[in-house]
Design an enzyme around this catalytic site. Structure first.
Site, PDB file in Angstrom:
ATOM      1  N   ILE A  81       0.751  -1.161   0.049  1.00 14.93           N
ATOM      2  CA  ILE A  81      -0.025  -0.087   0.039  1.00 14.93           C
ATOM      3  C   ILE A  81       0.871   1.380   0.120  1.00 14.93           C
ATOM      4  O   ILE A  81       0.780   2.171  -0.574  1.00 14.93           O
ATOM      5  CB  ILE A  81      -0.835  -0.022   1.302  1.00 14.93           C
ATOM      6  CG1 ILE A  81      -1.915  -1.275   1.071  1.00 14.93           C
ATOM      7  CG2 ILE A  81      -1.577   1.305   1.378  1.00 14.93           C
ATOM      8  CD1 ILE A  81      -2.745  -1.431   2.321  1.00 14.93           C
ATOM      9  N   ALA A 120      -3.769   3.162   7.818  1.00 16.19           N
ATOM     10  CA  ALA A 120      -3.324   1.693   8.396  1.00 16.19           C
ATOM     11  C   ALA A 120      -4.181   1.457   9.422  1.00 16.19           C
ATOM     12  O   ALA A 120      -5.219   0.638   9.256  1.00 16.19           O
ATOM     13  CB  ALA A 120      -1.853   1.863   8.643  1.00 16.19           C
ATOM     14  N   ARG A 121      -4.007   1.594  10.589  1.00 17.84           N
ATOM     15  CA  ARG A 121      -4.776   1.396  11.934  1.00 17.84           C
ATOM     16  C   ARG A 121      -4.525   2.587  12.990  1.00 17.84           C
ATOM     17  O   ARG A 121      -3.450   2.923  13.232  1.00 17.84           O
ATOM     18  CB  ARG A 121      -4.207   0.008  12.642  1.00 17.84           C
ATOM     19  CG  ARG A 121      -4.499  -1.242  11.600  1.00 17.84           C
ATOM     20  CD  ARG A 121      -5.925  -1.550  12.051  1.00 17.84           C
ATOM     21  NE  ARG A 121      -6.294  -2.694  11.423  1.00 17.84           N
ATOM     22  CZ  ARG A 121      -6.931  -2.713   9.999  1.00 17.84           C
ATOM     23  NH1 ARG A 121      -6.882  -1.888   9.145  1.00 17.84           N
ATOM     24  NH2 ARG A 121      -7.260  -4.190   9.512  1.00 17.84           N
ATOM     25  N   ASP A 132      -8.680   7.650   8.391  1.00 17.34           N
ATOM     26  CA  ASP A 132      -9.611   6.802   7.924  1.00 17.34           C
ATOM     27  C   ASP A 132      -9.757   5.598   8.973  1.00 17.34           C
ATOM     28  O   ASP A 132     -10.669   5.001   9.092  1.00 17.34           O
ATOM     29  CB  ASP A 132      -9.095   6.107   6.656  1.00 17.34           C
ATOM     30  CG  ASP A 132     -10.182   5.336   6.048  1.00 17.34           C
ATOM     31  OD1 ASP A 132     -11.511   5.596   5.853  1.00 17.34           O
ATOM     32  OD2 ASP A 132      -9.883   4.401   5.719  1.00 17.34           O
ATOM     33  N   GLU A 179     -12.700   1.958  16.986  1.00 19.86           N
ATOM     34  CA  GLU A 179     -13.645   2.020  16.137  1.00 19.86           C
ATOM     35  C   GLU A 179     -15.177   1.458  16.518  1.00 19.86           C
ATOM     36  O   GLU A 179     -15.125   0.519  16.946  1.00 19.86           O
ATOM     37  CB  GLU A 179     -13.148   1.655  14.535  1.00 19.86           C
ATOM     38  CG  GLU A 179     -12.300   2.396  14.142  1.00 19.86           C
ATOM     39  CD  GLU A 179     -11.436   1.966  12.871  1.00 19.86           C
ATOM     40  OE1 GLU A 179     -12.197   1.000  12.356  1.00 19.86           O
ATOM     41  OE2 GLU A 179     -10.575   2.286  12.193  1.00 19.86           O
ATOM     42  N   HIS A 219     -13.218   4.501   8.047  1.00 16.08           N
ATOM     43  CA  HIS A 219     -12.579   3.242   7.498  1.00 16.08           C
ATOM     44  C   HIS A 219     -13.259   2.763   6.314  1.00 16.08           C
ATOM     45  O   HIS A 219     -13.820   1.620   6.048  1.00 16.08           O
ATOM     46  CB  HIS A 219     -12.845   2.171   8.707  1.00 16.08           C
ATOM     47  CG  HIS A 219     -11.570   1.134   8.752  1.00 16.08           C
ATOM     48  ND1 HIS A 219     -11.330   0.372   9.750  1.00 16.08           N
ATOM     49  CD2 HIS A 219     -11.059   0.637   7.583  1.00 16.08           C
ATOM     50  CE1 HIS A 219     -10.222  -0.389   9.283  1.00 16.08           C
ATOM     51  NE2 HIS A 219      -9.966  -0.151   7.992  1.00 16.08           N
ATOM     52  N   GLY A 223     -11.076   2.382   3.565  1.00 15.73           N
ATOM     53  CA  GLY A 223      -9.638   2.079   2.881  1.00 15.73           C
ATOM     54  C   GLY A 223     -10.053   1.010   1.794  1.00 15.73           C
ATOM     55  O   GLY A 223      -9.957   0.988   0.546  1.00 15.73           O
ATOM     56  N   SER A 224     -10.563  -0.258   1.830  1.00 15.27           N
ATOM     57  CA  SER A 224     -10.652  -1.194   1.277  1.00 15.27           C
ATOM     58  C   SER A 224     -12.395  -1.153   0.518  1.00 15.27           C
ATOM     59  O   SER A 224     -12.546  -2.154  -0.199  1.00 15.27           O
ATOM     60  CB  SER A 224     -10.590  -2.638   1.541  1.00 15.27           C
ATOM     61  OG  SER A 224     -11.514  -2.884   2.682  1.00 15.27           O
TER      62      SER A 224
HETATM   63  C1  GLV Z   1      -8.591  -2.963   6.206  1.00 15.32           C
HETATM   64  O1  GLV Z   1      -8.403  -2.101   6.852  1.00 15.32           O
HETATM   65  C2  GLV Z   1      -7.884  -4.277   6.250  1.00 15.32           C
HETATM   66  O2  GLV Z   1      -6.967  -4.278   6.948  1.00 15.32           O
HETATM   67  O3  GLV Z   1      -8.120  -5.044   5.432  1.00 15.32           O
END
Ligand code: GLV
Length: 317
Positions: A156, A235-236, A260, A265, A283, A285-286
């Site tokens: 990423i 990321a986290r 994000d 969360e 969140h 991201g994906s």
């Molecule tokens: C999304 O945040 C993942 O880790 O897949």
């Protein structure tokens, strides 16, 4: 056929695939199961397909039935699972790398743009009405010529770096090890975070959440940045000490944040809500259809591969 508990509702294509591959227990209402419910529902199952909302800590894992041989996480990150506890209990843990890199990098770039170009304030003003164009109205930070620090140059991070470079940013990075020249693509390596942060006009956090990266952005490290830097996190949440970042934003040591992901969360620290320069997303991201299907399908394939071969390329413990 193996019996698999799937803790969250998947997109239909993936549920159809799961039905063809094993005997699944679906969560038709997409209820957020408690840890004890996951333990109860996994009785008689051979594996669990978890998502990042399932906290598979040591205690939960220790109470899983002995029939569980795999936890297939529907995410690339696996900070929600105690890998050692799973290993001790003879449970393999797998993740879904690669397939979400492009979608997540897109959100990483959105965070950089949104935070640098004051998107939150702009959206709010456009909705409120009554705004007036002027030469110095909502002046932001231009990316061209600005230094981007990438913390964690995995798939990423590399994709974010490539896009950012095409926008004219100058790329620096820190990673556990230096990458090959090909993967570096002109970026400058820093072997420690102090050195990286001190040249980061904008930071993109792309590293996994581990014991080593927990609260890496904190009261002390926030001071390493140039004044007026921008911090973004795709990321986290565990990587950021919220109080330290919120304080730095309020003091304008840090100009803006693009986030994000959050600790705890979906209950993000309310301090962020009061900060105009915080560009925050839930969140995402994906979150594209193709990516979510690819992730779920890979999580299913990981289970299939594990039971067919006794191993899996995406095993992480
Ligand atoms: C999304 O945040 C993942 O880790 O897949």
């Amino acid at each position: 056929m193996k019996k698999i508990l799937i803790t969250r509702k998947l997109i239909k294509d993936s549920e159809d695939k799961a039905s063809k591959t094993f005997n699944p227990i679906f969560n038709t209402n997409d209820e957020l199961y408690s840890q004890s419910k996951v333990i109860d529902m996994s009785q008689g199952c051979d594996g669990i397909l978890t998502s990042l909302t399932d906290k598979m800590d040591k205690e939960t894992i220790s109470k899983l039935p002995d029939t569980i041989k795999i936890i297939s996480n529907f995410a690339v990150g696996f900070g929600n699972i105690d890998l050692n506890a799973a290993k001790e209990k003879g449970i393999a843990v797998t993740n879904t790398p690669d397939v979400l890199s492009d979608a997540t990098a897109e959100i990483g770039i959105l965070l950089i743009l949104g935070a640098c170009r004051r998107a939150s304030e702009g959206i709010q003003s456009a909705k409120d009405g009554g705004w007036k164009w002027s030469a110095d109205y909502l002046i932001g930070k231009q990316l061209t010529g600005t230094r981007l620090g990438v913390l964690g140059m995995g798939r990423i991070g590399q994709k974010i770096a490539r896009i950012a470079k095409s926008l004219g940013m100058v790329i620096h990075y820190h990673n556990r090890s230096k990458l090959s020249e090909d993967k570096e693509n002109g970026a400058t390596y820093h072997d420690n975070i102090k050195s990286l942060f001190s040249v980061s006009d904008v930071l993109s956090i792309c590293c996994p959440a581990t014991k080593e990266t927990e609260n890496m952005i904190n009261k002390e490290t926030v001071e390493y940045f140039p004044k007026g830097a921008v911090i973004t996190n795709v990321a986290r949440g565990d990587i950021v000490d919220d109080e330290a970042l919120i304080d730095a934003l309020n003091r304008r040591k840090i100009y803006a944040a693009g986030l994000d992901v959050y600790k705890n969360e979906p209950n993000l620290n309310p301090g962020y809500l009061k900060i105009k320069s915080a560009f925050i997303l839930p969140h995402l991201g994906s979150a594209t259809k193709d990516t979510r299907i690819a992730m779920a399908n890979l999580a299913i394939d990981n289970i299939d591969e594990f039971f067919n071969t006794g191993n899996c390329v995406n095993k992480v413990n």
